[in-house]
Design an enzyme around this catalytic site. Structure first.
Site, PDB file in Angstrom:
ATOM      1  N   HIS A  59      86.505  37.224  62.899  1.00  0.00           N
ATOM      2  CA  HIS A  59      87.732  36.700  62.291  1.00  0.00           C
ATOM      3  C   HIS A  59      88.688  36.351  63.440  1.00  0.00           C
ATOM      4  O   HIS A  59      89.399  37.212  63.962  1.00  0.00           O
ATOM      5  CB  HIS A  59      88.359  37.739  61.357  1.00  0.00           C
ATOM      6  CG  HIS A  59      87.538  38.000  60.128  1.00  0.00           C
ATOM      7  ND1 HIS A  59      87.759  37.358  58.929  1.00  0.00           N
ATOM      8  CD2 HIS A  59      86.472  38.799  59.925  1.00  0.00           C
ATOM      9  CE1 HIS A  59      86.873  37.758  58.036  1.00  0.00           C
ATOM     10  NE2 HIS A  59      86.067  38.645  58.620  1.00  0.00           N
ATOM     11  N   SER A 111      83.656  36.489  56.971  1.00  0.00           N
ATOM     12  CA  SER A 111      83.082  36.990  58.224  1.00  0.00           C
ATOM     13  C   SER A 111      82.007  36.045  58.736  1.00  0.00           C
ATOM     14  O   SER A 111      81.071  35.718  58.003  1.00  0.00           O
ATOM     15  CB  SER A 111      82.439  38.365  58.004  1.00  0.00           C
ATOM     16  OG  SER A 111      83.410  39.356  57.955  1.00  0.00           O
ATOM     17  N   ASN A 169      73.041  40.292  53.414  1.00  0.00           N
ATOM     18  CA  ASN A 169      72.104  41.421  53.444  1.00  0.00           C
ATOM     19  C   ASN A 169      71.768  41.818  52.021  1.00  0.00           C
ATOM     20  O   ASN A 169      72.557  41.587  51.114  1.00  0.00           O
ATOM     21  CB  ASN A 169      72.727  42.615  54.197  1.00  0.00           C
ATOM     22  CG  ASN A 169      74.091  43.009  53.665  1.00  0.00           C
ATOM     23  OD1 ASN A 169      75.069  42.284  53.815  1.00  0.00           O
ATOM     24  ND2 ASN A 169      74.156  44.149  53.023  1.00  0.00           N
ATOM     25  N   MET A 207      84.254  43.501  50.833  1.00  0.00           N
ATOM     26  CA  MET A 207      85.498  44.247  51.072  1.00  0.00           C
ATOM     27  C   MET A 207      86.692  43.303  51.120  1.00  0.00           C
ATOM     28  O   MET A 207      87.656  43.548  51.860  1.00  0.00           O
ATOM     29  CB  MET A 207      85.393  45.015  52.399  1.00  0.00           C
ATOM     30  CG  MET A 207      84.149  45.870  52.552  1.00  0.00           C
ATOM     31  SD  MET A 207      83.963  46.468  54.233  1.00  0.00           S
ATOM     32  CE  MET A 207      82.248  46.993  54.237  1.00  0.00           C
ATOM     33  N   SER A 208      86.622  42.211  50.369  1.00  0.00           N
ATOM     34  CA  SER A 208      87.722  41.239  50.470  1.00  0.00           C
ATOM     35  C   SER A 208      87.835  40.413  49.191  1.00  0.00           C
ATOM     36  O   SER A 208      87.324  40.785  48.135  1.00  0.00           O
ATOM     37  CB  SER A 208      87.460  40.294  51.656  1.00  0.00           C
ATOM     38  OG  SER A 208      86.355  39.444  51.379  1.00  0.00           O
ATOM     39  N   ALA A 255      81.356  37.077  53.258  1.00  0.00           N
ATOM     40  CA  ALA A 255      80.005  37.589  53.485  1.00  0.00           C
ATOM     41  C   ALA A 255      79.857  38.805  52.583  1.00  0.00           C
ATOM     42  O   ALA A 255      80.783  39.602  52.477  1.00  0.00           O
ATOM     43  CB  ALA A 255      79.853  37.998  54.945  1.00  0.00           C
ATOM     44  N   TYR A 267      90.785  47.766  54.863  1.00  0.00           N
ATOM     45  CA  TYR A 267      90.320  48.827  55.771  1.00  0.00           C
ATOM     46  C   TYR A 267      90.914  48.705  57.167  1.00  0.00           C
ATOM     47  O   TYR A 267      90.839  49.621  57.968  1.00  0.00           O
ATOM     48  CB  TYR A 267      88.777  48.849  55.856  1.00  0.00           C
ATOM     49  CG  TYR A 267      88.135  47.588  56.406  1.00  0.00           C
ATOM     50  CD1 TYR A 267      88.138  47.300  57.762  1.00  0.00           C
ATOM     51  CD2 TYR A 267      87.547  46.675  55.546  1.00  0.00           C
ATOM     52  CE1 TYR A 267      87.556  46.147  58.257  1.00  0.00           C
ATOM     53  CE2 TYR A 267      86.959  45.521  56.021  1.00  0.00           C
ATOM     54  CZ  TYR A 267      86.976  45.249  57.380  1.00  0.00           C
ATOM     55  OH  TYR A 267      86.411  44.097  57.860  1.00  0.00           O
ATOM     56  N   GLU A 268      91.536  47.546  57.471  1.00  0.00           N
ATOM     57  CA  GLU A 268      92.209  47.410  58.767  1.00  0.00           C
ATOM     58  C   GLU A 268      93.519  48.192  58.779  1.00  0.00           C
ATOM     59  O   GLU A 268      94.181  48.293  59.812  1.00  0.00           O
ATOM     60  CB  GLU A 268      92.489  45.937  59.064  1.00  0.00           C
ATOM     61  CG  GLU A 268      91.236  45.117  59.323  1.00  0.00           C
ATOM     62  CD  GLU A 268      91.541  43.628  59.467  1.00  0.00           C
ATOM     63  OE1 GLU A 268      92.012  43.237  60.545  1.00  0.00           O
ATOM     64  OE2 GLU A 268      91.306  42.876  58.508  1.00  0.00           O
ATOM     65  N   HIS A 287      77.146  45.108  60.546  1.00  0.00           N
ATOM     66  CA  HIS A 287      77.995  43.921  60.729  1.00  0.00           C
ATOM     67  C   HIS A 287      77.330  42.885  61.634  1.00  0.00           C
ATOM     68  O   HIS A 287      77.574  41.680  61.474  1.00  0.00           O
ATOM     69  CB  HIS A 287      79.373  44.338  61.272  1.00  0.00           C
ATOM     70  CG  HIS A 287      80.410  43.253  61.164  1.00  0.00           C
ATOM     71  ND1 HIS A 287      80.746  42.638  59.969  1.00  0.00           N
ATOM     72  CD2 HIS A 287      81.191  42.652  62.116  1.00  0.00           C
ATOM     73  CE1 HIS A 287      81.674  41.715  60.180  1.00  0.00           C
ATOM     74  NE2 HIS A 287      81.962  41.712  61.469  1.00  0.00           N
ATOM     75  N   HIS A 293      91.949  42.624  55.938  1.00  0.00           N
ATOM     76  CA  HIS A 293      91.244  43.533  55.037  1.00  0.00           C
ATOM     77  C   HIS A 293      92.031  44.827  54.868  1.00  0.00           C
ATOM     78  O   HIS A 293      92.720  45.275  55.784  1.00  0.00           O
ATOM     79  CB  HIS A 293      89.850  43.871  55.584  1.00  0.00           C
ATOM     80  CG  HIS A 293      88.977  42.684  55.864  1.00  0.00           C
ATOM     81  ND1 HIS A 293      89.054  41.974  57.046  1.00  0.00           N
ATOM     82  CD2 HIS A 293      88.015  42.078  55.120  1.00  0.00           C
ATOM     83  CE1 HIS A 293      88.168  40.989  57.013  1.00  0.00           C
ATOM     84  NE2 HIS A 293      87.528  41.022  55.854  1.00  0.00           N
TER      85      HIS A 293
HETATM   86  O1  LIG Z   1      84.642  39.659  53.209  1.00  0.00           O
HETATM   87  P1  LIG Z   1      84.487  39.167  54.597  1.00  0.00           P
HETATM   88  O2  LIG Z   1      85.777  39.053  55.317  1.00  0.00           O
HETATM   89  O3  LIG Z   1      83.684  37.890  54.648  1.00  0.00           O
HETATM   90  O4  LIG Z   1      83.654  40.272  55.418  1.00  0.00           O
HETATM   91  C1  LIG Z   1      82.664  41.149  54.902  1.00  0.00           C
HETATM   92  O5  LIG Z   1      81.882  41.535  55.999  1.00  0.00           O
HETATM   93  C2  LIG Z   1      82.479  42.705  56.632  1.00  0.00           C
HETATM   94  C3  LIG Z   1      81.426  43.769  56.723  1.00  0.00           C
HETATM   95  O6  LIG Z   1      80.312  43.354  57.422  1.00  0.00           O
HETATM   96  C4  LIG Z   1      83.594  43.145  55.703  1.00  0.00           C
HETATM   97  O7  LIG Z   1      84.845  42.729  56.212  1.00  0.00           O
HETATM   98  C5  LIG Z   1      83.267  42.456  54.418  1.00  0.00           C
HETATM   99  O8  LIG Z   1      84.382  42.250  53.583  1.00  0.00           O
HETATM  100  N1  LIG Z   2      80.908  46.332  51.024  1.00  0.00           N
HETATM  101  C1  LIG Z   2      80.048  45.505  51.618  1.00  0.00           C
HETATM  102  N2  LIG Z   2      80.516  44.484  52.329  1.00  0.00           N
HETATM  103  C2  LIG Z   2      79.622  43.666  52.895  1.00  0.00           C
HETATM  104  N3  LIG Z   2      79.830  42.561  53.624  1.00  0.00           N
HETATM  105  C3  LIG Z   2      78.625  42.078  53.964  1.00  0.00           C
HETATM  106  N4  LIG Z   2      77.657  42.859  53.482  1.00  0.00           N
HETATM  107  C4  LIG Z   2      78.256  43.846  52.798  1.00  0.00           C
HETATM  108  C5  LIG Z   2      77.786  44.967  52.057  1.00  0.00           C
HETATM  109  O1  LIG Z   2      76.591  45.213  51.931  1.00  0.00           O
HETATM  110  N5  LIG Z   2      78.722  45.757  51.489  1.00  0.00           N
END
Ligand SMILES: O=P(O)(O)O[C@H]1O[C@H](CO)[C@@H](O)[C@H]1O
Ligand SMILES: Nc1nc2[nH]cnc2c(=O)[nH]1
Length: 351
Positions: free
Chosen positions: A126, A95, A305, A281-282, A178, A150-151, A321, A148
């Site tokens: 993305h 991200s 964060n 989440m990836s 991220a 969650y999509e 986000h 992802h």
């Molecule tokens: O893992 P990437 O795609 O970098 O993105 C991260 O950031 C998004 C949440 O802010 C979520 O999609 C999480 O997985």
């Molecule tokens: N699950 C999760 N995904 C993120 N992507 C960027 N920051 C975070 C976070 O704090 N938690």
């Protein structure tokens, strides 16, 4: 070669060894000749390995959310023929880290919606394009936009592009993301080199490898110890020192949750107790898919964060986000430099 230090909960560090990621020895790469062939249903006793177009269409309908080898092969052919290249290194941009693909020279760009059988990106940050070209002399392909869970995509679909990379000729996967920092020693903007993961989706019974196994990609039961290539981690640490950012580089454990919600405090506390340093989440399902087909993996999290592991009323401790994207934008130069330098080393070592 030097060992590297692994972040752990109490601020002490453990030094790790130096061996390479192992080879599972099962995947033969592009168009394996010894794939278990099918009996010819005509009863002629002959063995055939190719599917007819009708069979392929039927398979697509049957597996609309999975991708038979032949479909992946078609996508890979589309990319290698369209770009005139067989890339050696694959990059997945996290991200806000799409700039990793912007530094590719002589780029051939493929919008996801124009690639046959490819999903589309739905998340801000993305872009949804595949960029093929050269970087520091190496041939590379980068996903500017990942998929992802969650999509709404099943995990096999999320990580299908990794198999496309494999059949395009990719040997090294660079996966970036991220992530929220759970380790209290991590600051926003730090980079955590992944040396292991905790697969929460796997704990819940979900895997990108679920369903029939095609041995042309890899074995039914792949081992995942040593998934993150130690040589590449050590090289990245040295590069971090050369860049003067060693205090911002950590080595740690990433965990993937399903999202799209960020975590509760209780969940973050639990993850910390499990030895997790960063959460996202990836990535994990992409790494599993890459190791299944015997690619070497390098992965890092940009800490966008800090995750609160104590209860507080402070609004600014909630992840969002916009912040994730803003931090990624601020740190994209350092991330690009780290990736470029590491690719340069791989390229020089193989030249
Ligand atoms: O893992 P990437 O795609 O970098 O993105 C991260 O950031 C998004 C949440 O802010 C979520 O999609 C999480 O997985
Ligand atoms: N699950 C999760 N995904 C993120 N992507 C960027 N920051 C975070 C976070 O704090 N938690």
């Amino acid at each position: 070669m030097t060992g590297y230090k692994v972040a752990n909960g109490n601020g002490t560090a453990k030094t790790n060894g130096n061996s390479n990621g192992h080879s599972n020895g099962h995947c033969n790469g592009h168009k394996s000749a010894d794939y278990t062939a099918q009996e010819n249903p005509t009863g002629s006793g002959k063995i055939r390995c190719e599917l007819t177009p009708e069979e392929l269409r039927a398979l697509r309908v049957l597996h609309e959310d999975t991708y038979p080898y032949e479909v992946i092969e078609e996508i890979a052919d589309f990319i290698t023929k369209g770009s005139g290249m067989r890339p050696k290194i694959g990059i997945i941009c996290g991200s806000g880290l799409g700039s990793l693909a912007d530094i590719i020279q002589d780029p051939k760009i493929f919008e996801y919606e124009k690639i046959p059988n490819f999903p589309v990106s739905t998340v801000e940050g993305h872009a949804g394009r595949l960029v093929v070209g050269t970087l520091e002399g190496a041939t590379v392909m980068a996903m500017q936009g990942r998929f992802h869970f969650y999509e709404g995509y099943p995990l096999a679909k999320c990580s299908m592009p990794v198999r496309v990379m494999k059949l395009c000729g990719v040997e090294y996967l660079f996966a970036t993301n991220a992530a929220g920092g759970i380790n209290p020693r991590f600051a926003v903007g730090d980079i955590m080199l992944m040396h292991d993961h905790v697969n929460m989706l796997g704990f819940a019974g979900n895997s990108p490898l679920q369903g029939p196994n095609d041995p042309r990609f890899g074995p039914r039961f792949p081992a995942l110890v040593n998934s993150y290539n130690k040589d590449l981690i050590n090289k990245a640490i040295e590069i971090g020192k050369a860049m003067g950012i060693e205090s911002n580089i950590h080595v740690g454990v990433y965990s993937c949750l399903g999202g799209p919600n960020y975590e509760t405090i209780a969940e973050l506390k639990a993850l910390r107790m499990m030895g997790v340093d960063a959460v996202g989440m990836s990535t994990v399902h992409e790494v599993i898919t890459a190791r299944h087909c015997d690619m070497k993996v390098f992965a890092f999290s940009l800490i966008t964060n800090k995750c609160a592991t104590e209860y507080s009323d402070k609004k600014d401790e909630e992840a969002n986000h916009e912040e994730v994207m803003a931090v990624a934008k601020n740190r994209q130069k350092a991330c690009c430099e780290l990736v470029s330098r590491l690719i340069r080393e791989i390229h020089l070592a193989s030249a």
